[in-house]
Design a protein around this motif. Structure first.
Motif: not given
Ligand code: ADP
Ligand code: MG
Length: 698
Positions: A479-480, A519-521, A534-535, A542-543
């Motif tokens: 899962r993420q 990942a960072v947003l 996002m991709q 990305a976990h």
């Protein structure tokens, strides 16, 4: 003498005070002053003895003797502490301002009447900055039993403008000007609702003879305020209904719609079908559709939007879909392009980061009608795009896209397109009637089958290990995880990103690369960078996605099953619910974990508890309004609301609002253009030009 006179000529005001009133209360004219209502009343017939005092009492009145003064503290904390005694005991009175003045006015052994709110400090009761006056002159100045209390900004208090001063001024105004107050509601409305006259109401709201009269005055004034708001909103609806012809989409189940239906990977829910029928009915009716589609997060609004757009295309029209963020516009574009794979329909994306060359292509395609569907951000309405044949506009996920902005859409084509507004933010009925009061409403009240309700858990910072263990388990299962950090809203500056950066470091220590990808947003990233992150997450590479609330709305990654919200106490209820809605989109059990500091305020705790106990957006929205809704507090603002209400409340006055709306309907049915009610027409016009400009409904 008219109601529009400047208040400086009123006795007790003068140019200096007039200036202060204008600056800090926005009060300029006599009329403004008359509409400056008390926020509560104090029963001045009741005296308390000092031994009766307790912190749970409201503002109380005590009779006693000043037996001592001392000055305590220095600089900013310098204050005057007086000891007030009666037969039953003594209590401290504390002033930070007017230290000299009070001692001079009320020498030791003065017999006084004191009015204030008892509080506690170090287990000792005291009364901060009480109102005070001599006992022997008190009787005369006693106005009546119910004394109005006005909320007074500190800046005015510093200039010795006390409640008493305001009472005197308003008394003068009422005496001099009441004869000029004209009724603003038609006789028939007064009769049907048994309302007292405006003149009477304005008198009784300031100086009520008794509770019943005060209540009647309050009802009348609340009713009037809400009635005019509804009249504004509904007259727009009536105007459209009677004067705006809608494009007729006669083909409602043909070509593209049929093709999509055949290849849909799931069956539509009953609620989706019902809503689509309502929409089809509008589209083929010859009237312009103005419809609100409400459905909780994850209820499947996108597919409804797509079917509606394809109906437009089937009938030879173009359609536009607008989302509030680029991420969301992008995501809609992808989902919809995939769903329409192999269908003969041209769909394009236009956002703030589209290159000039692309932009030109798109402008051209919209003009020569080779483009059928355009997806973009809300900036679309600001952009200079024009469509050759725009038949439908859909506005997604925007609870603040008000009447005025929607009106701008009309400029995008020669005829008014059909409009569908979709919102996942369930709002209480009162607000809905105001923000979306001009729209017809459809509701999706059912989630697609097989969804498991999200489990919401509250942990505090001391339980972080437990959190990390749990995240490891989930990631192991494939899962993420989303992790959201708050941003200080006023300044989305780099400095305020510090929390997010610190958080990123702490999470990377726990989930180090290369085994884990994080990942960072956040809103400050360039749009390509956002896309990339996002991709990375959407594709499952990305976990963990660490983000700010940019992911609040719409984002759809079904494999993400955990939403961790850091410093959850700093978010509002509606926002927490939105964030939680990012998970629970697949068939796996999902979790929302609210991380907070240890010691929560009572209010924060209520919010967190509300969320833990309910997944129902409507319940949460009502609760939210209730928690935010000011009760008996001085100077509380109902922030973020569409209209600044002077007396009515978004929470608590639902029934008056419903009644006011009914009555506005009644009037408009009799006379859609208000020709039969010139007085209403006039007041409405004035309102539009004034402070309560309805462009505020946005
Ligand atoms: P929202 O109403 O929050 O915009 P979406 O339109 O993003 O919800 O839909 C959420 C998810 O549910 C999507 O993955 C979508 O494909 C799926 N979905 C929508 N309708 C159905 C349905 N009738 N049956 C199964 N899944 C559905
Ligand atoms: Mg959506």
């Amino acid at each position: 003498m008219t109601l529009n006179d400047n208040i400086q000529y009123i006795s007790g005001v003068g140019p200096k005070r007039a200036e202060l009133f204008k600056k800090y209360l926005n009060i300029e004219t006599v009329l403004d002053l008359l509409y400056y209502f008390p926020y509560k009343y104090i029963d001045r017939s009741r005296f308390y003895t000092i031994s009766e005092l307790a912190t749970d009492l409201p503002v109380v009145q005590i009779r006693g003797r000043i037996v001592d003064y001392k000055i305590v503290g220095e600089n900013k904390s310098k204050r005057l502490v007086a000891t007030l005694s009666d037969q039953t005991g003594s209590i401290e009175l504390v002033w930070f301002n007017g230290i000299q003045w009070i001692q001079k006015q009320f020498p030791i052994l003065s017999d006084v009447v004191v009015l204030g709110k008892p509080l506690e400090f170090n287990r000792t009761l005291y009364i901060p900055h009480p109102e005070i006056e001599f006992w022997n002159t008190f009787e005369e100045s006693l106005i009546q039993n119910l004394q109005p209390q006005y909320s007074i900004p500190d800046k005015l208090k510093q200039h010795a403008i006390t409640n008493k001063v305001i009472i005197k001024i308003i008394q003068a105004v009422v005496k001099q000007y009441t004869s000029q107050i004209n009724e603003t509601l038609p006789e028939i409305i007064l009769q049907r609702n048994q309302l007292i006259s405006l003149k009477e109401a304005l008198y009784q709201i300031h100086f009520p003879e008794n509770i019943e009269k005060q209540k009647k005055a309050e009802y009348r004034l609340k009713f009037e305020e809400l009635f005019y708001i509804q009249l504004q909103i509904l007259s727009l609806k009536y105007f459209r209904r009677n004067n705006v012809a809608g494009f007729i989409f006669s083909k409602t189940k043909d070509n593209l719609v049929k093709l999509l239906y055949k290849k849909l990977p799931f069956k539509l829910t009953h609620a989706q079908i019902k809503v689509l029928n309502e929409i089809r009915h509008d589209l083929s009716s010859g009237k312009q559709m103005n419809r609100l589609l409400q459905g909780d997060v994850g209820s499947g609004k996108t597919i409804v939007a797509l079917f509606t757009m394809l109906t437009a295309v089937d009938n030879g029209f173009q359609a536009a879909l607008m989302a509030p963020t680029e991420i969301l516009a992008q995501q809609h574009f992808q989902t919809i392009t995939e769903l329409c794979h192999n269908l003969p329909v041209n769909i394009q994306l236009l956002t703030g980061s589209s290159k000039i060359s692309q932009r030109k292509e798109i402008h051209k395609g919209l003009q020569d009608q080779t483009i059928n569907i355009l997806i973009g951000t809300h900036a679309l309405i600001e952009d200079d795009v024009t469509f050759a044949k725009l038949g439908l506009v859909i506005i997604d996920e925007q609870h603040r896209f008000g009447v005025a902005q929607r009106a701008k859409l009309w400029q995008k084509s020669t005829n008014e397109p059909h409009v569908l507004v979709m919102t996942a933010t369930p709002i209480p009925r009162t607000l809905a009637m105001t923000i979306y009061g001009d729209l017809d409403v459809s509701i999706i009240n059912e989630l697609p089958p097989g969804r498991k309700p999200i489990k919401t858990i509250h942990l505090d910072d001391s339980q972080r290990l437990k959190l990390f263990q749990f995240l490891h388990q989930q990631i192991q299962k494939g899962r993420q995880v989303y992790v959201v950090f708050p941003l200080i809203k006023e300044s989305e500056t780099l400095i305020s990103l510090k929390d997010l950066e610190d958080g990123y470091e702490s999470y990377s220590r726990e989930f180090p690369p290369p085994k884990y990808v994080i990942a960072v947003l956040h809103g400050q990233m360039k749009s390509q960078e956002k896309d990339f992150s996002m991709q990375l997450f959407a594709s499952g590479k990305a976990h963990i996605l660490i983000a700010t609330t940019v992911i609040e709305v719409g984002v759809n990654v079904p494999n993400a099953t955990v939403m961790v919200i850091e410093s959850a106490e700093r978010f509002g209820l509606a926002q927490l619910h939105q964030l939680r809605g990012r998970v629970g989109r697949g068939s796996e059990q999902s979790y929302c974990i609210l991380m907070t500091k240890n010691n929560l305020s009572k209010e924060s705790n209520m919010r967190i508890q509300t969320l833990c106990e309910s997944n129902d957006g409507f319940y949460i929205a009502e609760k939210d309004l209730e928690l935010r809704g000011p009760g008996d507090l001085e100077g509380t603002q109902q922030s973020g609301m569409p209209f600044d209400l002077k007396i009515a409340r978004y929470s608590g006055d639902e029934q008056i609002l419903s009644k006011a709306r009914e009555e506005a309907e009644f009037i408009l049915q009799k006379s859609p253009d208000l020709k039969l009610f010139p007085q209403l027409q006039l007041t409405l016009k004035k309102l539009k030009n004034e402070k309560n400009d309805w462009s505020k409904i946005s």
